[in-house]
Design a protein around this motif. Structure first.
Motif, PDB file in Angstrom:
ATOM      1  N   ILE A  92       0.908  -1.096   0.116  1.00  0.00           N
ATOM      2  CA  ILE A  92       0.040  -0.030  -0.046  1.00  0.00           C
ATOM      3  C   ILE A  92       0.959   1.196  -0.009  1.00  0.00           C
ATOM      4  N   ILE A  93       1.913   1.356   0.841  1.00  0.00           N
ATOM      5  CA  ILE A  93       2.657   2.434   0.858  1.00  0.00           C
ATOM      6  C   ILE A  93       3.768   2.576  -0.191  1.00  0.00           C
ATOM      7  N   SER A  94       4.077   1.604  -1.034  1.00  0.00           N
ATOM      8  CA  SER A  94       5.184   1.625  -2.005  1.00  0.00           C
ATOM      9  C   SER A  94       4.980   2.971  -2.887  1.00  0.00           C
ATOM     10  N   PRO A  95       6.260   3.482  -3.244  1.00  0.00           N
ATOM     11  CA  PRO A  95       6.341   4.436  -3.846  1.00  0.00           C
ATOM     12  C   PRO A  95       5.894   4.395  -5.394  1.00  0.00           C
ATOM     13  N   ARG A  96       4.931   4.064  -5.825  1.00  0.00           N
ATOM     14  CA  ARG A  96       4.660   3.704  -7.325  1.00  0.00           C
ATOM     15  C   ARG A  96       3.221   4.243  -7.583  1.00  0.00           C
ATOM     16  N   ILE A  97       2.583   4.563  -8.740  1.00  0.00           N
ATOM     17  CA  ILE A  97       1.340   4.855  -9.187  1.00  0.00           C
ATOM     18  C   ILE A  97       1.290   3.413 -10.030  1.00  0.00           C
ATOM     19  N   PHE A  98       0.071   2.561  -9.529  1.00  0.00           N
ATOM     20  CA  PHE A  98       0.136   1.450 -10.040  1.00  0.00           C
ATOM     21  C   PHE A  98      -0.795   1.288 -11.361  1.00  0.00           C
ATOM     22  N   ALA A  99      -0.668   0.364 -12.001  1.00  0.00           N
ATOM     23  CA  ALA A  99      -1.172   0.087 -13.298  1.00  0.00           C
ATOM     24  C   ALA A  99      -2.666   0.291 -13.203  1.00  0.00           C
ATOM     25  N   ASN A 100      -3.259   1.109 -14.199  1.00  0.00           N
ATOM     26  CA  ASN A 100      -4.343   1.428 -14.294  1.00  0.00           C
ATOM     27  C   ASN A 100      -4.975   2.298 -13.250  1.00  0.00           C
ATOM     28  N   ALA A 101      -4.177   2.883 -12.386  1.00  0.00           N
ATOM     29  CA  ALA A 101      -4.902   3.505 -11.256  1.00  0.00           C
ATOM     30  C   ALA A 101      -5.709   4.761 -11.655  1.00  0.00           C
ATOM     31  N   PHE A 102      -5.560   5.376 -12.777  1.00  0.00           N
ATOM     32  CA  PHE A 102      -6.331   6.678 -13.092  1.00  0.00           C
ATOM     33  C   PHE A 102      -6.781   6.500 -14.505  1.00  0.00           C
ATOM     34  N   TYR A 103      -6.836   5.027 -15.100  1.00  0.00           N
ATOM     35  CA  TYR A 103      -7.289   4.970 -16.467  1.00  0.00           C
ATOM     36  C   TYR A 103      -8.685   5.354 -16.845  1.00  0.00           C
ATOM     37  N   ASN A 104      -8.884   6.068 -17.854  1.00  0.00           N
ATOM     38  CA  ASN A 104     -10.102   6.451 -18.182  1.00  0.00           C
ATOM     39  C   ASN A 104     -10.894   7.046 -17.143  1.00  0.00           C
ATOM     40  N   ASN A 105     -10.500   8.247 -16.409  1.00  0.00           N
ATOM     41  CA  ASN A 105     -11.036   8.902 -15.365  1.00  0.00           C
ATOM     42  C   ASN A 105     -11.351  10.359 -15.675  1.00  0.00           C
ATOM     43  N   ASN A 106     -11.292  10.817 -17.048  1.00  0.00           N
ATOM     44  CA  ASN A 106     -11.459  11.931 -17.621  1.00  0.00           C
ATOM     45  C   ASN A 106     -10.694  13.238 -16.825  1.00  0.00           C
ATOM     46  N   LEU A 107      -9.621  12.856 -16.519  1.00  0.00           N
ATOM     47  CA  LEU A 107      -8.604  13.669 -15.818  1.00  0.00           C
ATOM     48  C   LEU A 107      -8.025  14.825 -16.793  1.00  0.00           C
ATOM     49  N   ASN A 108      -8.162  16.066 -16.392  1.00  0.00           N
ATOM     50  CA  ASN A 108      -7.590  17.123 -17.404  1.00  0.00           C
ATOM     51  C   ASN A 108      -6.361  17.616 -16.885  1.00  0.00           C
ATOM     52  N   ASN A 109      -5.675  17.210 -15.414  1.00  0.00           N
ATOM     53  CA  ASN A 109      -4.525  17.653 -15.266  1.00  0.00           C
ATOM     54  C   ASN A 109      -4.072  16.575 -13.984  1.00  0.00           C
ATOM     55  N   VAL A 110      -2.863  16.681 -13.795  1.00  0.00           N
ATOM     56  CA  VAL A 110      -2.347  15.783 -12.642  1.00  0.00           C
ATOM     57  C   VAL A 110      -0.933  16.400 -12.377  1.00  0.00           C
ATOM     58  N   THR A 111      -0.796  15.879 -10.842  1.00  0.00           N
ATOM     59  CA  THR A 111       0.445  16.506 -10.438  1.00  0.00           C
ATOM     60  C   THR A 111       0.931  15.251  -9.605  1.00  0.00           C
ATOM     61  N   ILE A 168       5.690   4.842 -12.508  1.00  0.00           N
ATOM     62  CA  ILE A 168       4.364   5.198 -12.992  1.00  0.00           C
ATOM     63  C   ILE A 168       4.103   3.909 -13.807  1.00  0.00           C
ATOM     64  N   GLY A 169       2.997   3.270 -13.318  1.00  0.00           N
ATOM     65  CA  GLY A 169       2.538   1.673 -13.735  1.00  0.00           C
ATOM     66  C   GLY A 169       1.977   1.962 -15.230  1.00  0.00           C
ATOM     67  N   GLU A 170       1.741   0.561 -15.522  1.00  0.00           N
ATOM     68  CA  GLU A 170       0.965   0.292 -16.926  1.00  0.00           C
ATOM     69  C   GLU A 170      -0.194   1.234 -16.860  1.00  0.00           C
ATOM     70  N   ARG A 171      -0.227   1.935 -18.091  1.00  0.00           N
ATOM     71  CA  ARG A 171      -1.624   2.667 -18.466  1.00  0.00           C
ATOM     72  C   ARG A 171      -1.919   3.516 -17.082  1.00  0.00           C
ATOM     73  N   ALA A 172      -1.334   3.834 -16.244  1.00  0.00           N
ATOM     74  CA  ALA A 172      -1.763   4.634 -15.005  1.00  0.00           C
ATOM     75  C   ALA A 172      -2.839   5.820 -15.408  1.00  0.00           C
ATOM     76  N   PHE A 173      -2.056   6.548 -16.329  1.00  0.00           N
ATOM     77  CA  PHE A 173      -3.135   7.910 -16.866  1.00  0.00           C
ATOM     78  C   PHE A 173      -3.594   7.836 -18.150  1.00  0.00           C
ATOM     79  N   ALA A 174      -3.453   6.533 -18.855  1.00  0.00           N
ATOM     80  CA  ALA A 174      -4.013   6.467 -20.030  1.00  0.00           C
ATOM     81  C   ALA A 174      -5.540   6.760 -20.138  1.00  0.00           C
ATOM     82  N   ASP A 175      -6.064   7.032 -21.342  1.00  0.00           N
ATOM     83  CA  ASP A 175      -7.235   7.417 -21.955  1.00  0.00           C
ATOM     84  C   ASP A 175      -7.969   8.596 -21.025  1.00  0.00           C
TER      85      ASP A 175
END
Length: 188
Positions: free
Chosen positions: A35-54, A62-69
């Motif tokens: 849980i506390i590992s310093p990574r953004i897991f695969a598909n974590a924010f996949y297809n969430n209509n994000l406009n911006n990310v910090t 940064i995992g596989e397809r973490a911010f895709a779509d």
């Protein structure tokens, strides 16, 4: 929905560890590390209509397809990140990407299907995967250091939907590219 998948995955991971080690304490410790590992897991924010990310400076992977779509226009990858996963930022609207000076690996299709016009690959990068910057129809410039030129895989900078193509030759491999007018590769 992604949180639900993560939560279910954590529970199964805990049960797997508990069954394997026959110890609730070891299973809890292993799950805590997950849980506390310093990574953004695969598909974590996949297809969430994000406009911006910090991306926090504590993240190293940064995992596989973490911010895709999503609908991201710009992204800054902090110096803490070492690996950008397969398709991590695929299928967005990226115009600008700033890659941190500690990134070592950019995996396959990491920035495919965006609107990038140029990219500067820092000296820290030693490997770029297949199609990492492919299908960016506005791409015109790449600045690639000598550290990475031996580990650029096929189709890294290609775009296949036009007749306006140019060939770039790196390490005896021809890259058929779209509208790229400038590639800077220092002497190695």
């Amino acid at each position: 929905l992604n949180f639900t998948y993560f939560f279910i995955g954590v529970i199964f991971f805990f049960l797997l560890l508990k069954n394997r080690f026959k110890s609730t304490n070891l299973a809890l410790l292993g799950t805590l590390f997950l849980i506390i590992s310093p990574r953004i897991f695969a598909n974590a924010f996949y297809n969430n209509n994000l406009n911006n990310v910090t991306i926090p400076i504590s993240v190293t992977t940064i995992g596989e397809r973490a911010f895709a779509d999503n609908s991201l226009n710009n992204v800054t990858i902090p110096d803490s990140v070492k690996t950008i996963g397969i398709g991590a930022f695929a299928d967005n609207s990226l115009n600008t990407v700033i890659i941190g000076n500690s990134v070592k690996t950019i995996r396959h299709n990491a920035f495919v299907y965006n609107n990038l016009t140029s990219v500067t690959i820092p000296d820290s990068v030693t490997s770029i995967g297949i199609g990492a910057f492919a299908d960016n129809p506005k791409f015109i410039s790449a600045n690639i250091t000598s550290n990475v030129t031996k580990n650029i895989e096929n189709y890294t900078l290609t775009y296949d939907n036009t007749s306006e193509k140019t060939d770039i030759i790196l390490n005896n491999t021809t890259y058929n590219t779209f509208k790229i007018t400038n590639v800077v590769i220092p002497n190695s």
